[in-house]
Scaffold this motif. Structure first.
Motif, PDB file in Angstrom:
ATOM      1  N   VAL A 127       0.859  -1.343   0.040  1.00  0.00           N
ATOM      2  CA  VAL A 127       0.088  -0.272   0.125  1.00  0.00           C
ATOM      3  C   VAL A 127       1.013   1.247  -0.029  1.00  0.00           C
ATOM      4  CG1 VAL A 127      -1.798   1.261   1.297  1.00  0.00           C
ATOM      5  CG2 VAL A 127      -2.022  -1.213   1.174  1.00  0.00           C
ATOM      6  N   ARG A 128       1.890   1.276   0.761  1.00  0.00           N
ATOM      7  CA  ARG A 128       2.917   2.633   0.997  1.00  0.00           C
ATOM      8  C   ARG A 128       4.206   2.098   1.135  1.00  0.00           C
ATOM      9  NH1 ARG A 128       0.981   6.656   5.366  1.00  0.00           N
ATOM     10  NH2 ARG A 128       2.057   5.323   6.638  1.00  0.00           N
ATOM     11  N   MET A 129       4.882   2.877   0.470  1.00  0.00           N
ATOM     12  CA  MET A 129       6.630   2.716   0.888  1.00  0.00           C
ATOM     13  C   MET A 129       7.085   4.112   1.579  1.00  0.00           C
ATOM     14  SD  MET A 129       7.567   1.731  -2.885  1.00  0.00           S
ATOM     15  CE  MET A 129       6.885   0.553  -3.969  1.00  0.00           C
ATOM     16  N   SER A 130       8.268   3.692   2.106  1.00  0.00           N
ATOM     17  CA  SER A 130       9.052   4.655   2.843  1.00  0.00           C
ATOM     18  C   SER A 130      10.403   5.206   2.136  1.00  0.00           C
ATOM     19  CB  SER A 130       9.319   4.393   4.229  1.00  0.00           C
ATOM     20  OG  SER A 130      10.251   3.331   4.270  1.00  0.00           O
ATOM     21  N   PHE A 131      10.721   6.583   2.179  1.00  0.00           N
ATOM     22  CA  PHE A 131      12.018   6.961   1.548  1.00  0.00           C
ATOM     23  C   PHE A 131      12.138   8.171   2.307  1.00  0.00           C
ATOM     24  CE2 PHE A 131       9.223   5.304  -2.011  1.00  0.00           C
ATOM     25  CZ  PHE A 131      10.252   4.652  -2.577  1.00  0.00           C
ATOM     26  N   HIS A 132      13.525   8.613   2.362  1.00  0.00           N
ATOM     27  CA  HIS A 132      14.061   9.611   2.749  1.00  0.00           C
ATOM     28  C   HIS A 132      13.771  10.928   1.750  1.00  0.00           C
ATOM     29  CE1 HIS A 132      16.318   8.331   6.263  1.00  0.00           C
ATOM     30  NE2 HIS A 132      17.225   7.730   5.779  1.00  0.00           N
ATOM     31  N   PRO A 133      13.348  12.038   2.356  1.00  0.00           N
ATOM     32  CA  PRO A 133      13.026  13.349   1.331  1.00  0.00           C
ATOM     33  C   PRO A 133      14.273  14.139   1.214  1.00  0.00           C
ATOM     34  CG  PRO A 133      12.242  13.761   3.707  1.00  0.00           C
ATOM     35  CD  PRO A 133      12.896  12.316   3.753  1.00  0.00           C
ATOM     36  N   ASN A 134      15.325  13.551   0.669  1.00  0.00           N
ATOM     37  CA  ASN A 134      16.512  14.181   0.025  1.00  0.00           C
ATOM     38  C   ASN A 134      17.362  14.615   1.385  1.00  0.00           C
ATOM     39  OD1 ASN A 134      15.914  13.450  -2.392  1.00  0.00           O
ATOM     40  ND2 ASN A 134      15.959  15.612  -3.077  1.00  0.00           N
ATOM     41  N   VAL A 135      16.839  14.079   2.700  1.00  0.00           N
ATOM     42  CA  VAL A 135      17.593  14.385   3.801  1.00  0.00           C
ATOM     43  C   VAL A 135      17.492  13.225   4.819  1.00  0.00           C
ATOM     44  CG1 VAL A 135      17.197  17.039   3.874  1.00  0.00           C
ATOM     45  CG2 VAL A 135      15.683  15.466   4.903  1.00  0.00           C
ATOM     46  N   ASN A 136      18.426  12.970   5.475  1.00  0.00           N
ATOM     47  CA  ASN A 136      18.240  11.635   6.410  1.00  0.00           C
ATOM     48  C   ASN A 136      17.736  12.021   7.824  1.00  0.00           C
ATOM     49  OD1 ASN A 136      20.568  13.049   7.485  1.00  0.00           O
ATOM     50  ND2 ASN A 136      21.929  11.301   7.385  1.00  0.00           N
ATOM     51  N   THR A 137      17.124  13.172   7.939  1.00  0.00           N
ATOM     52  CA  THR A 137      16.463  13.587   9.293  1.00  0.00           C
ATOM     53  C   THR A 137      14.980  13.242   9.176  1.00  0.00           C
ATOM     54  OG1 THR A 137      16.456  15.724   8.440  1.00  0.00           O
ATOM     55  CG2 THR A 137      18.457  15.068   9.824  1.00  0.00           C
ATOM     56  N   SER A 138      14.507  12.771   8.190  1.00  0.00           N
ATOM     57  CA  SER A 138      12.892  12.535   8.091  1.00  0.00           C
ATOM     58  C   SER A 138      12.594  11.284   7.165  1.00  0.00           C
ATOM     59  CB  SER A 138      12.197  13.580   7.309  1.00  0.00           C
ATOM     60  OG  SER A 138      12.330  14.976   8.149  1.00  0.00           O
ATOM     61  N   THR A 139      11.674  10.553   7.404  1.00  0.00           N
ATOM     62  CA  THR A 139      11.143   9.612   6.458  1.00  0.00           C
ATOM     63  C   THR A 139       9.830   9.785   5.994  1.00  0.00           C
ATOM     64  OG1 THR A 139      12.510   7.982   7.573  1.00  0.00           O
ATOM     65  CG2 THR A 139      10.701   7.074   6.119  1.00  0.00           C
ATOM     66  N   ILE A 140       9.432   9.708   4.677  1.00  0.00           N
ATOM     67  CA  ILE A 140       8.168   9.864   3.995  1.00  0.00           C
ATOM     68  C   ILE A 140       7.583   8.743   3.539  1.00  0.00           C
ATOM     69  CG2 ILE A 140       7.211  10.750   1.915  1.00  0.00           C
ATOM     70  CD1 ILE A 140       8.050  13.395   2.230  1.00  0.00           C
ATOM     71  N   PHE A 141       6.344   8.816   3.907  1.00  0.00           N
ATOM     72  CA  PHE A 141       5.633   7.589   3.728  1.00  0.00           C
ATOM     73  C   PHE A 141       4.519   8.055   2.602  1.00  0.00           C
ATOM     74  CE2 PHE A 141       7.127   6.155   7.672  1.00  0.00           C
ATOM     75  CZ  PHE A 141       7.242   4.590   7.671  1.00  0.00           C
ATOM     76  N   ILE A 142       4.710   7.281   1.419  1.00  0.00           N
ATOM     77  CA  ILE A 142       3.756   7.594   0.383  1.00  0.00           C
ATOM     78  C   ILE A 142       3.132   6.328  -0.397  1.00  0.00           C
ATOM     79  CG2 ILE A 142       5.945   7.641  -1.312  1.00  0.00           C
ATOM     80  CD1 ILE A 142       4.582  10.125  -2.830  1.00  0.00           C
TER      81      ILE A 142
END
Length: 164
Positions: A127-142
């Protein structure tokens, strides 16, 4: 906010894509990130930037974090020989990223549109995947559908690999 992070958020908002953002201290491995995103639904991805010996083929490989990378298998499936992890300099040049921050969002910086994207086929049903949003201080689930749409919007075809 970091300019690279702002670029990602702006692109997602412009494309009207929903996402969940989890902020955390800087992490450099998926194992470190997992400590901060435990319990958040979505497959944990591992994103790797690869090149061949001649440095004329560039691959962004996204696979389930639970799997191990088998270079020989990827070479066979992509028909690109002599693959290896790209250098930090090449990563910066092609995706505008530092090691530990590789994700699909680096495609925002790929001006030459010469990075081929390969996704592990086992993740397509998630359903969703996780990635760093071009920084390693956050994770985005999309959502997986939005992952596919994002990659296509960047001008990169999505290639599916059936990795073991």
């Amino acid at each position: 906010m970091a300019p690279q992070f702002e670029l990602v958020i702006h692109a997602l908002n412009k494309l009207q894509m929903d996402y969940e953002l989890v902020e955390h201290p800087a992490v450099f491995t998926t194992a470190e990130a997992d400590r901060y995103i435990e319990g958040v639904p979505g497959v944990r991805t591992k994103s790797m930037f690869l090149t061949n010996r001649k440095k004329n083929a560039f691959l962004l490989l996204i696979m389930d974090d639970a799997k191990r990378l088998a270079f020989h298998q990827v070479e066979t499936l992509t028909e690109i020989k002599h693959l290896k992890m790209a250098s930090a300099e090449l990563l910066k040049d092609k995706l505008g990223l530092e090691p530990g921050m590789v994700s699909i969002f680096g495609l925002l910086n790929n001006q030459d549109k010469d990075v081929q994207v390969f996704l592990d086929g086992d993740m397509i049903g998630e359903v969703r995947m996780s990635f760093h949003p071009n920084v390693n201080t956050s994770t985005i689930f999309i959502s997986t559908a939005d992952v596919m749409r994002f990659i296509e919007q960047m001008g990169n075809p999505v290639n599916i690999l059936n990795l073991e």
